[in-house]
Design a protein around this motif. Sequence first.
Motif, PDB file in Angstrom:
ATOM      1  N   ASN A 178       0.822  -1.220   0.000  1.00 28.06           N
ATOM      2  CA  ASN A 178       0.000   0.000   0.000  1.00 28.06           C
ATOM      3  C   ASN A 178       0.850   1.262   0.000  1.00 28.06           C
ATOM      4  O   ASN A 178       0.542   2.238  -0.689  1.00 28.06           O
TER       5      ASN A 178
ATOM      6  N   LEU B 151       2.088   1.739  -3.460  1.00 27.80           N
ATOM      7  CA  LEU B 151       1.023   2.224  -4.364  1.00 27.80           C
ATOM      8  C   LEU B 151       0.813   3.724  -4.172  1.00 27.80           C
ATOM      9  O   LEU B 151       0.580   4.470  -5.124  1.00 27.80           O
ATOM     10  N   HIS B 152       0.956   4.133  -2.947  1.00 31.70           N
ATOM     11  CA  HIS B 152       0.800   5.548  -2.613  1.00 31.70           C
ATOM     12  C   HIS B 152       1.857   6.397  -3.351  1.00 31.70           C
ATOM     13  O   HIS B 152       1.589   7.496  -3.824  1.00 31.70           O
TER      14      HIS B 152
ATOM     15  N   LEU C 249       3.402   5.408  -6.180  1.00 34.05           N
ATOM     16  CA  LEU C 249       3.335   5.197  -7.638  1.00 34.05           C
ATOM     17  C   LEU C 249       2.109   5.826  -8.299  1.00 34.05           C
ATOM     18  O   LEU C 249       2.188   6.317  -9.433  1.00 34.05           O
ATOM     19  N   ARG C 250       0.984   5.797  -7.586  1.00 36.04           N
ATOM     20  CA  ARG C 250      -0.291   6.191  -8.216  1.00 36.04           C
ATOM     21  C   ARG C 250      -0.267   7.601  -8.816  1.00 36.04           C
ATOM     22  O   ARG C 250      -0.683   7.778  -9.972  1.00 36.04           O
ATOM     23  N   PRO C 251       0.234   8.600  -8.106  1.00 33.39           N
ATOM     24  CA  PRO C 251       0.196   9.958  -8.689  1.00 33.39           C
ATOM     25  C   PRO C 251       0.932  10.059 -10.028  1.00 33.39           C
ATOM     26  O   PRO C 251       0.697  10.972 -10.810  1.00 33.39           O
TER      27      PRO C 251
ATOM     28  N   GLY D 213       1.126   7.383 -12.266  1.00 34.12           N
ATOM     29  CA  GLY D 213       0.640   6.357 -13.191  1.00 34.12           C
ATOM     30  C   GLY D 213       1.613   5.193 -13.365  1.00 34.12           C
ATOM     31  O   GLY D 213       1.716   4.627 -14.449  1.00 34.12           O
ATOM     32  N   GLN D 214       2.339   4.836 -12.295  1.00 31.53           N
ATOM     33  CA  GLN D 214       3.352   3.778 -12.429  1.00 31.53           C
ATOM     34  C   GLN D 214       3.000   2.525 -11.602  1.00 31.53           C
ATOM     35  O   GLN D 214       3.881   1.714 -11.272  1.00 31.53           O
ATOM     36  N   GLU D 215       1.700   2.338 -11.301  1.00 32.31           N
ATOM     37  CA  GLU D 215       1.294   1.193 -10.457  1.00 32.31           C
ATOM     38  C   GLU D 215       1.602  -0.161 -11.098  1.00 32.31           C
ATOM     39  O   GLU D 215       1.701  -1.173 -10.402  1.00 32.31           O
ATOM     40  N   HIS D 216       1.757  -0.176 -12.430  1.00 35.36           N
ATOM     41  CA  HIS D 216       2.025  -1.449 -13.115  1.00 35.36           C
ATOM     42  C   HIS D 216       3.303  -2.136 -12.585  1.00 35.36           C
ATOM     43  O   HIS D 216       3.490  -3.325 -12.771  1.00 35.36           O
TER      44      HIS D 216
ATOM     45  N   LYS E 220       5.749   4.760 -19.205  1.00 37.14           N
ATOM     46  CA  LYS E 220       5.748   3.817 -18.069  1.00 37.14           C
ATOM     47  C   LYS E 220       7.164   3.260 -17.870  1.00 37.14           C
ATOM     48  O   LYS E 220       7.851   2.926 -18.861  1.00 37.14           O
TER      49      LYS E 220
END
Length: 488
Positions: free
Chosen positions: A3, A6-7, A9-11, A13-16, A208
């Motif tokens: 988590n 993810l916090h 990466l999300r801003p 767009g790199q969650e992949h 990405k």
Amino acid sequence: MKNNLLHILRPFGQEHLLTFWDALTLEQQQHLAAQIEAIDFQQLAKFYANRNHPTRTLELADKSADPYGYKFSSVKSTSRCFARKPITTLEAINAGNAALAGTLSQGKVGAILVAGGQGTRLGFNHPKGLFPIGVVAGTLLIQIHFEKILAVSRRVGFNIPLAIMTSPATHIEITDVLEKNNYFGLDKADVFIFCQGTMPTLNESDGKILLELRHSISLNPDGHGGMLAAMIKKQVDKNLSVIEFFKNRGVKYLYYNQIDNPLAQTCSPEFLGYHILSNSEFTTQVIRKKDPTEKCGNVVRIGESLYMIEYMELPDAIARRINSDGSLHIWAGNTAIHAFNLDFLERMSKLPDVLPFHTARKKTTFVDVNTGIINKPTTPNAVKFERFIFDLLPFADNAIVVEVDEANHYAPLKNESGAVTHSPEHVQLQMLNQHTSWLKAAGAIVAPNTLIEISPLFADSEEIVIKKIKPGTIFNSPTYLRTNNNEI
Ligand code: UTP
């Protein structure tokens, strides 16, 4: 942990990057988490957004004039470079030799060899420095460079200290080869191996970050300009930085070569002499361009400063400008052979953003996050961000160029077999031509199509071949001339 990541990466767009997270071992998760935490995502997003904007502008190229400089006595062309002050060839050679022998009161000479590149265009499965380029003995590129340093050290009676830059992509293999081959005759204590930093590699179409493995981000070495930051880092095993290593040896002048150019003359006294006597902080060897749009960097002067403009950042119309005598206006092509003052590099290394990042488009193997399968593209798919050491030119006092002749100085190995230029065959032909011409200058008879390879330990110049080879000596079968004691 997931988590938190993810916090981050999300801003952006790199969650992949966490696609395979749940299937990773704890150790793999820790590795990936550490990589993610080390990335400056904001900086990366900015670089990606600006990827199509060259760092050099049209305005810069438009104002360019001939650089200040000198030319080697062996250069036959009428060069348009103007000396700030007269220095004769003999004065240059004497000053260079005194610095090399450690007898010049201002300081001594050290060498730096950069070998961190991934060599993507060559497509060789090992670091480029381990390419067997010698036409007869299959001598490795790295061995040629090390033997050149050894030859100069023996000649001047002073061990030239050498720093070699690797990257995570090349470090282990290069270090192993050096260990197994006893540093090709150099004293291990005189060689300082240091590793440069990296940047994440991005997918060109959407920005990405690419995964190299399911648990590992694709990282590329941060360009030969990464040398500047790497030089001030203390190496854990030695508790010493490169700058400190050289300072401890009384080094003031650094001779810079790239591993992929076997014709680069190491520690040329004439080149060093021009650098020293003109009080230059950064001197660079150039060759006269044959074609206006040749794929090389272009050294120009703007006002009192020198700049390097990369070919892709030089507008075509400006590249094609000619002088009234028909010669090219922008003529000085980069050979990537430089001399630096050590204190200049130290001063620059304290300015963290002095070197801009450039964008390069390259082929990069990656894990497809949709399928988990490793994909090996055949065309460039990725953008890499790299720093170039020559961007320091405008910051250097009294920077100059020295024109050299291509046949004796410049044959970089860049492209795969079959390419028209800078392929293994092309480089080997240039080496063969040089070595054959040295023998012929000594009055030897070389039968057509005879393969000749001369180790720098036998001779690293025409002059020395002339002293060692008797006129009339016949060479009619493949010959590798090498001695281990600088004698025949
Ligand atoms: P190039 O720019 O030609 O890159 O490097 P390369 O890695 O050899 O080849 P490509 O572009 O991927 O095909 C010129 C010199 O700079 C060194 C290389 O090892 C080579 O000697 N270099 C390049 C580094 O030391 N580090 C880098 O990050 C990039």
